[in-house]
Each structure stands twice: as C-alpha cells, then as structure tokens.
Design a protein around this motif. Sequence first.
Motif, PDB file in Angstrom:
ATOM      1  N   ILE A 106      57.850  40.120  49.627  1.00 21.28           N
ATOM      2  CA  ILE A 106      57.015  40.200  48.413  1.00 21.28           C
ATOM      3  C   ILE A 106      55.588  40.563  48.818  1.00 21.28           C
ATOM      4  O   ILE A 106      54.998  39.935  49.688  1.00 21.28           O
ATOM      5  N   VAL A 107      55.052  41.611  48.189  1.00 17.51           N
ATOM      6  CA  VAL A 107      53.691  42.061  48.502  1.00 17.51           C
ATOM      7  C   VAL A 107      52.794  41.833  47.289  1.00 17.51           C
ATOM      8  O   VAL A 107      53.078  42.326  46.190  1.00 17.51           O
ATOM      9  N   ALA A 108      51.743  41.056  47.500  1.00 18.41           N
ATOM     10  CA  ALA A 108      50.807  40.756  46.405  1.00 18.41           C
ATOM     11  C   ALA A 108      49.405  41.223  46.789  1.00 18.41           C
ATOM     12  O   ALA A 108      48.955  41.004  47.906  1.00 18.41           O
ATOM     13  N   ILE A 109      48.735  41.894  45.857  1.00 15.59           N
ATOM     14  CA  ILE A 109      47.376  42.388  46.111  1.00 15.59           C
ATOM     15  C   ILE A 109      46.415  41.658  45.176  1.00 15.59           C
ATOM     16  O   ILE A 109      46.576  41.690  43.950  1.00 15.59           O
ATOM     17  N   GLY A 110      45.435  40.985  45.766  1.00 13.88           N
ATOM     18  CA  GLY A 110      44.433  40.293  44.962  1.00 13.88           C
ATOM     19  C   GLY A 110      43.040  40.719  45.379  1.00 13.88           C
ATOM     20  O   GLY A 110      42.861  41.692  46.099  1.00 13.88           O
ATOM     21  N   GLY A 111      42.038  39.991  44.934  1.00 16.29           N
ATOM     22  CA  GLY A 111      40.658  40.271  45.341  1.00 16.29           C
ATOM     23  C   GLY A 111      39.981  41.320  44.476  1.00 16.29           C
ATOM     24  O   GLY A 111      40.497  41.723  43.430  1.00 16.29           O
ATOM     25  N   CYS A 112      38.822  41.803  44.955  1.00 19.65           N
ATOM     26  CA  CYS A 112      37.954  42.626  44.107  1.00 19.65           C
ATOM     27  C   CYS A 112      38.512  44.009  43.787  1.00 19.65           C
ATOM     28  O   CYS A 112      38.260  44.552  42.721  1.00 19.65           O
ATOM     29  N   MET A 113      39.311  44.614  44.702  1.00 21.49           N
ATOM     30  CA  MET A 113      39.880  45.931  44.392  1.00 21.49           C
ATOM     31  C   MET A 113      40.806  45.860  43.184  1.00 21.49           C
ATOM     32  O   MET A 113      40.919  46.815  42.418  1.00 21.49           O
ATOM     33  N   SER A 114      41.455  44.716  43.021  1.00 19.88           N
ATOM     34  CA  SER A 114      42.389  44.556  41.903  1.00 19.88           C
ATOM     35  C   SER A 114      41.669  44.566  40.563  1.00 19.88           C
ATOM     36  O   SER A 114      42.294  44.718  39.517  1.00 19.88           O
ATOM     37  N   GLN A 115      40.345  44.338  40.607  1.00 20.41           N
ATOM     38  CA  GLN A 115      39.591  44.312  39.350  1.00 20.41           C
ATOM     39  C   GLN A 115      39.126  45.699  38.931  1.00 20.41           C
ATOM     40  O   GLN A 115      38.476  45.857  37.910  1.00 20.41           O
ATOM     41  N   GLU A 116      39.440  46.719  39.729  1.00 21.89           N
ATOM     42  CA  GLU A 116      39.011  48.076  39.391  1.00 21.89           C
ATOM     43  C   GLU A 116      40.200  48.846  38.836  1.00 21.89           C
ATOM     44  O   GLU A 116      41.156  49.123  39.560  1.00 21.89           O
ATOM     45  N   GLU A 117      40.069  49.215  37.563  1.00 23.67           N
ATOM     46  CA  GLU A 117      41.201  49.833  36.860  1.00 23.67           C
ATOM     47  C   GLU A 117      41.760  51.062  37.587  1.00 23.67           C
ATOM     48  O   GLU A 117      42.954  51.139  37.872  1.00 23.67           O
TER      49      GLU A 117
END
Length: 473
Positions: A106-117
């Motif tokens: 399972i690969v999950a991406i979080g953090g500030c890049m995820s907030q950029e549409e």
Amino acid sequence: MNLPDLKKAKERTNKEVKTYKNPMYASDKFNGKKYFLRTYGCQMNEHDGEQIEAILEHFGMTPSVEMEDADVIVLNTCAIRENAHDKVFGYLGRIKHLKKERPDVIVAIGGCMSQEEGVVQELIKKHPYINIVFGTHNIHELGQLLIEANSKKQDIEVYSMEGDIYEDIPYKRASNITAWVNIIYGCDKFCTYCIVPYTRGKERSRKLADVVKEVATLKEQGYQEVTLLGQNVNAYGHDLKDGYEFADLLEEVAKTNIPRVRFVTSHPWNFTDKMIEIIAKYPNIMPYIHLPLQSGSDRILKLMGRKYTKDEYINLFKKMKERIPNVAITTDIIVGFPGETKEDFKNTLEVVDTCKFDGAYTFIFSPREGTPASKMKDETPLEEKEERLYILNEKINNYAKESNEKLLSKTVPVLLLGVSEKDSTKLYGYTDTMKLVNVKGSPNDIGKIIPVYITEAKSFSLDGEEVKESIKN
Ligand code: SAH
Ligand code: SF4
Ligand code: F3S
C-alpha cells in the motif's frame, strides 16, 4: 476523490478543537506488518511524521529499514521548492518497480505536495498505483484510509482548507531528549513566493493550556528540551479570543521549568518588545532566534510581501542583541527573486555584513505554481543566480566561523543528544545558542546538559572537551 483547491486557501473557516480517537480495529490486516515512512521538509513535517508513525504503530506495525521490505509505504512530502518535488518524484520511480513485484504494497502520499491540486493530478497520472493521497489537514483520517485501502482502489481524500485542531493524536517521538510541540498551524502571511499558506491553511493557534499541559507532561517524562513550532510562532494567539500572545505562551512554557525552551520560526514583522523581554528574563528560554531576512533590498522585500524594511529588520536585530545576553541569530535568504538586480543583491550582502549572522539557510528562488511571484517577470539567468548564491554562502560561512571562533577557550553548556555519526568515540550536542558541538565523552552522559570547553571552531561545528567538576571548582 476529494481534490484540494488552491484558490480556496484564502477563505477562512471556523475551527474547532476536537479530540482524536484511534480506530479500534484493523489489527488483523496490519498486525505484524512493516511500514516505511519517508519525510521531506521542515520541522513541522517531521513532527507530522511522528504522528503518522504513531498511527501506523497503533495498528501493530513496525518500522522497516528498507523500503523494499515494507507492506505500507508513506511519503510525507514537501512542496517548498522545486527540488523537494523532484526528490519525491524520483523516489516514486523506485516504488513503481516495487509495486510491479509486490502489487499488494500500500502506497500513501501525504504532506504538502498532496495539498497542491495540479501536483496531485500529476502524481496519480504518472503513478496510478498510488493507493492513498491524504493531506496536511486530515492526518487524523490516515488510520481509516488504510483500513479501507485495497490494491485495486485509489482513495484521494485531501481537504482544500484547514480543518479543526485535533488534540490527542499520539506521537512516536524520534527522541526522548528533545521534543517538538506545535503551537500554531498554518500561515496567514502569504509571502508572494511561498506555497506554505496554501498547503498548510490559515493560522490556527492551539489553546495555551493545551500547549502548557503537553510541555509539562514532556518534562515529567524526562525531556530536556522542547521546540515550539509554527511557520510564524509570533503570530500565536491572534486568532484566539482569550487575549494571549506568543510572549505569554513562552512565559507559561518557561514556568514549567523544562530545562530548555526553543521556538521556530519567528517573523520579523510582529516580534514584540514583550517577546524580547520574556526571552531575556527566563534562563531556560534559549538565547537563539531564527529570524528570516529573505532579502536586504526594500524593493524586493516589498515585492515579496514581507511587511518590513531593511532598516526595521536591522533595528529589531540590534535590539535583540542588546537586550538578550549572548543571543545567537540565524536567518533565511532567497537570492534571485524575480527582478532582483545586482544592486538589490548588494543590499542583501550589506545587511549580512551588518548583522554577521551566526548562520543562514540560503536558497535560489523557486517559482511555486499558484503563488504571485511565479507570475512575476524573471529575467536573471540561472548561472547569475548561482553565482550570487555562491558569493552569499562564502560570506555567510565566514561569519558563521567567526561567531563559532568567539567560543574558543570558553566553557559552554551542551545538551548531549547522541553518538556522533562521523566518529563513534564522540558524542554530539547543542549549545544553548544552537551550535553543534562534538565532544569526547561517555554515552552515559547522553541526555544531560554538561559544561564543555571549546577547543576548535569550524564553520558548521565546534569541538570540545567535557569539563569535569573538579576543574570547574
Ligand atoms: N515560515 C518561515 C519559513 C518557511 S519556509 C518564515 O516565514 O520564515 C523556509 C524558507 O524557505 C523560507 O524562509 C524561505 O527562505 C525559503 N523559501 C520559501 N519559499 C521559497 C521559494 N519559493 N523559493 C526559494 N526559497 C523559498
Ligand atoms: Fe511562507 Fe512567508 Fe508564511 Fe513563512 S511567513 S511560511 S515564508 S508565507
Ligand atoms: Fe515543506 Fe510544507 Fe514544511 S512545503 S517546508 S513541509 S510546511
């Protein structure tokens, strides 16, 4: 799919303080499995990483040293400059190979890049195997997202704006000596080059009592140092109705008698005399201030939206030096902001010559999509910017060395944090003024504040010897 929308970042929402509860189940799915977390970016992101780890370990998972051995991979990303993005995309290349061999990872991406549409769209287009995208405002949902995750479905759950403040999300702290404590989330400053207000949302201060309770608990647990965290710590309290400002919070935290209190980052714009007074008054508030300058040109500061002039910065700097005994001041500087002329850059060098900083982080301007500066005309070639950075760094390093040399043959208090990575016979730690010191000593002293006699000064560190009590007397 719930994608973030940068345009909504300026809208204010009502926040609430909520209590986090761990999901009670899912142990069968994850118990005994391994996770791999990689965090990029600032202290705040590191601290978020400590929450992510606690959430994963609540499920019975343990950390994996190698990404290839993990069952769950979480990338806690940063968006501050282009190279932060590049690192994540580079790393995803490695994960892509792994996913081919082990599709169940399972690969999950979080953090500030995820907030950029736009970035999220690029991420899932280039790397369709990503299972989960979560943001900086919904770390509290990670557990639930993992429970629901399966290798065929993609779950993108990112809030455009800040949500509520979640108290009681557990942390797996990286150290048992020093701890980070959030005091204010988000940023309202909207400096024209910066992505943070978009990725972290509006400023939300934690309640003073909640912060003080956390610090008091850390002290009881034996922690020697706390660092109060915020993109703008001195904006603390302006959104609270109880009238507290950062100086009040600092004072209450100092009164817990935890041996060392630090804070980062301070904005020169709203740094009050009361803050200086409190820092000077309490010996357990460390005499160290990180005070980003960004530029020494008034014209560029205005274009950056920094809200202070070169002279205002220098006056504040001098006031700090006069009133806080022994204070060390470091800074951040950006070169090559759009339209920065040779003259503007010269002004920056002049401020550096005036302030003789103890150290500085220096950066070449990196256009961030959606920010006003990314649309400004920028005609300076990269080579010219690189040359400016080089000249600036030479100066910065010289002053850093000079400031370190002032400690030669002096005895300073050092909080020992661990065994030096470069030389296992040595321990490393930090002075009250946040200077890195390598000392010969016994691992039994790790976690203690000891007097160290400084024998050698370099640009980025000091060498010293432990002063035995008998010598001291
Ligand atoms: N909140 C802090 C710093 C946040 S980011 C403050 O206001 O000072 C850390 C540093 O990264 C900034 O101080 C700035 O020097 C640098 N930075 C931010 N955005 C940048 C960009 N687009 N290009 C280059 N450097 C940037
Ligand atoms: Fe970015 Fe400016 Fe906020 Fe710092 S104060 S996080 S540089 S917008
Ligand atoms: Fe990076 Fe986000 Fe921190 S952009 S610097 S991780 S606030």
